[in-house]
Design an enzyme around this catalytic site. Structure first.
Site, PDB file in Angstrom:
ATOM      1  CG  ASP A   1     -25.340  75.249  69.436  1.00  0.00           C
ATOM      2  OD1 ASP A   1     -25.520  75.178  70.665  1.00  0.00           O
ATOM      3  OD2 ASP A   1     -25.464  76.300  68.776  1.00  0.00           O
TER       4      ASP A   1
ATOM      5  CD  GLU B   1     -29.440  81.138  77.248  1.00  0.00           C
ATOM      6  OE1 GLU B   1     -28.740  81.404  78.224  1.00  0.00           O
ATOM      7  OE2 GLU B   1     -29.172  80.233  76.429  1.00  0.00           O
TER       8      GLU B   1
END
Lengths: 408, 263
Positions: free
Chosen positions: B60, B49
């Site tokens: 995040d 990823e």
């Protein structure tokens, strides 16, 4: 479909939360079920008379509504043109229009059984309003505020703490309002089950832009009635300042279908719209993008990275704008202009001297535009400007900008 | 069939779980980031990823946000991220590359242009955090049309009523977010995660991979065992933040991969 409905500017957003191409629900999957549930609850409350009765009662007895519509006679004479009326939302409890919306959201949160309220704040006015209503209802309140704003809005930070709120200084990113919103969203993602996110402006994922607008629309509804009483007609021009755009949307919305009423939103031009990262004029100096759950005009670089705005007014210091404003801009129903820090400061002082009203720096931007257009307009032209906040919180900033040492 | 489908088919025939590693493109700079990405397959990573840096990564935690800031300060852009993918792909034609990030840089570039460039660069799939099924027409559907997988996140708040909506138009694999929270936060608990994975697998034939909060080889083993694989991101990115040499980071990645593969 009847013509008047077909041509209405007041039917948005659509079922996907869109105003034209703007708005939407650009959030992570964790939040999606929450905003869908919020939408269901809001749609239900909206048509529930007992919800509005509770709002009305608090607006009347707690906030002090209706706020007056005031003819600024000396200012009008000084400018020598259009008649200037001020919608006095700075007289509300907590000193700004923010509480109109907070009451609606907190009543909704209580109906949803949420015990913990989070909010983001820039200038601190939304944070203070949220802390206030949470104190009134005995709810836990956490306010995210950019570390830079915590510093320049110290009196509001202390107010929030007095009211029992926890103020979290946000240092992630660059520590500004947009970072505070990021951290509030992170908190919500982490505490989904018991927490209600009380957004302070007409931005964010659907249903926030529509819901906040509906709660703020009391400003325009009152202004319409009061203008009828004072002048027997509608105003010719509406003027309001825009950061995210909630006070402006609140004033504008009830007039959108009155097509002879000219609508002007005033963005923060900072040091000048032609200087990158020195202004917060999303519509004048940005382009469409996706941030904080909605598509709207944003300050961004060529790579789609969000730029920091700049304004002397912490309340306008946001790189985006409510999606409905983006739509009104694109279809041409409203006009958007930019006013610089220097122009706003001048209007701030003029208002103090001419009307005995210390305005917040946010509506000082709107007033600066009024001082530009009023002299050119005929004496029977009526301008209605939203005086959305009082300036007590800004006196330190203004003193500094004017080179005055308050400790001296 | 994409490289992602092929990879899971191969793993399945070997009876192994997938180890997925997340790194931020351009962190701390282009050269060291490329060196790290190139070393991942050798360290046992099955799927990479590649984080696309963004100024406002709302889903995040601090670790990934700071990595994005380091990358942006070093001049990383969407185009350079695709260039990095292209350079990796020139030497590795089998390891799937999934681009993970937020929508605005892609929207700003233009969806059609982006999909064309991404496909050419050898990107196999996309995880775009702020595009739920309600916004599928934006990028998900055009991406699938262009032959890219669109990998969706399922979360603890995705209930049974909503699950079919989330699984529709998902391809490659399903990324199960193990906790309600942001990347790099509290560790998930296997007894809580396993029934959730079973709930998803009852409704799809796609592989399910678990991510968020996995930091150690032991946790990687435990989580991979509960599904078809697991993702580690923040723990690897933290190593980069500490300024460790790429070889040392790859050694840590190897231990994580061994953990996941030991499941």
């Amino acid at each position: 479909m009847p013509d008047e409905l077909f041509n209405s500017f007041m039917t948005g957003p659509d079922e996907n939360g869109r105003f034209g191409d703007f708005g939407g629900r650009f959030v992570s999957e964790t939040l999606m079920p929450l905003i869908l549930e919020l939408e269901r609850q809001y749609e239900h409350a909206k048509t529930d008379q007992s919800f509005w009765d509770e709002m009305q009662d608090l607006w009347t007895h707690y906030v002090g509504r209706p706020s007056p519509l005031y003819f600024a006679e000396r200012l009008t004479e000084h400018l020598g043109g259009a008649k200037v009326y001020l919608k006095r939302d700075e007289l509300n409890h907590t000193g700004a229009h923010k509480i109109n919306n907070v009451l609606g959201q907190i009543i909704l949160a209580r109906r949803m059984g949420k015990k913990r309220i989070i909010a983001e704040t820039g200038a601190g006015q939304h944070g203070v309003a949220t802390a206030t209503v949470c104190a009134k209802f005995g709810l836990q309140c956490v306010v995210y505020m950019g570390a830079h704003d915590v510093e320049r809005q110290a009196p509001n930070v202390f107010r929030m703490r007095l009211l029992g709120a926890e103020v979290v200084p946000v240092t992630s990113g660059r520590g500004t309002l947009k970072d505070a919103m990021n951290d509030a969203l992170r908190d919500w993602v982490t505490n989904v089950r018991d927490t209600f996110y009380c957004i302070g402006t007409v931005a964010g994922p659907h249903p926030y832009p529509a819901m906040v607008r509906d709660f703020q629309a009391i400003i325009g509804k009152e202004a319409k009635e009061q203008m009828q009483a004072a002048e027997g007609r509608l105003p010719d021009t509406l003027v309001a300042a825009i950061g995210g755009g909630s006070n402006a949307m609140g004033l504008f919305y009830p007039f959108l279908d009155d097509k002879d009423v000219q609508i002007i939103g005033v963005e923060a031009g900072g040091k000048g719209v032609d200087v990158e990262m020195q202004h917060c004029a999303s519509l004048t100096g940005g382009r469409p993008g996706v941030l904080h759950g909605n598509r709207t005009y944003l300050l961004q670089d060529d790579d789609g990275q969000i730029l920091e705005g700049f304004s002397i007014s912490a309340g306008l210091d946001y790189p985006g704008i409510g999606p409905e404003h983006s739509w009104l801009h694109d279809i041409g129903r409203a006009e958007y202009v930019a006013i610089t820090d220097a122009e706003a400061l001048e209007a701030f002082q003029l208002c103090c001297a001419m009307e005995g009203i210390i305005p917040a720096l946010e509506p000082s931007h709107a007033l600066a535009h009024v001082t530009k257009i009023a002299p050119e307009l005929p004496r029977d032209h009526i301008i209605c400007m939203n005086m959305c906040g009082r300036g007590d919180k800004d006196i330190f900033t203004v003193a500094k900008a004017l080179g005055i040492d308050m400790n001296g | 069939m994409t490289r992602i489908d092929d990879t899971f088919a191969a793993l399945r025939s070997e009876g192994r779980r997938a180890f997925v590693a997340y790194v931020m493109a351009g962190d701390p700079d282009y050269a060291r980031s490329l060196q790290l990405v190139k070393g991942l397959p050798g360290a046992g990573v099955d799927i990479i990823e590649l984080g696309l840096p963004f100024t406002d990564p709302m889903a995040d935690g601090g670790t990934i946000q700071l990595a994005g800031q380091r990358a942006l300060e070093a001049g990383m852009t969407l185009q350079k991220t695709l260039q990095l993918a292209r350079e990796f792909r020139a030497e590795d034609s089998t390891t799937p590359l999934v681009l993970m990030g937020y929508y605005n840089p892609i929207y700003s570039r233009g969806v059609d242009k982006f999909l064309h460039d991404a496909k050419q660069a050898g990107i196999d799939g996309l995880i775009i955090v702020d595009l739920p099924p309600e916004e599928d027409h934006e990028l998900c559907l055009p991406a699938q049309e262009a032959g890219l997988n669109f990998i969706r996140l399922a979360t603890p708040t995705t209930d049974d009523a909503r699950l079919p909506t989330v699984l529709t138009n998902t391809s490659g694999f399903v990324y199960y977010v193990s906790i309600t929270g942001i990347t790099g936060s509290a560790a998930p608990k296997a007894p809580e995660v396993a029934p959730e994975v079973a709930r998803i697998k009852a409704r799809t034939d796609l592989p399910v991979v678990i991510g968020f909060g996995i930091r150690t080889p032991e946790a990687a083993r435990e989580m991979a065992a509960a599904a078809d694989g697991c993702v580690v991101g923040s723990a690897i990115v933290s190593e980069m933040a500490e300024g460790k040499p790429v070889e040392e980071i790859l050694a840590f990645v190897s231990r994580l991969a061994e953990g996941a593969h030991g499941a």
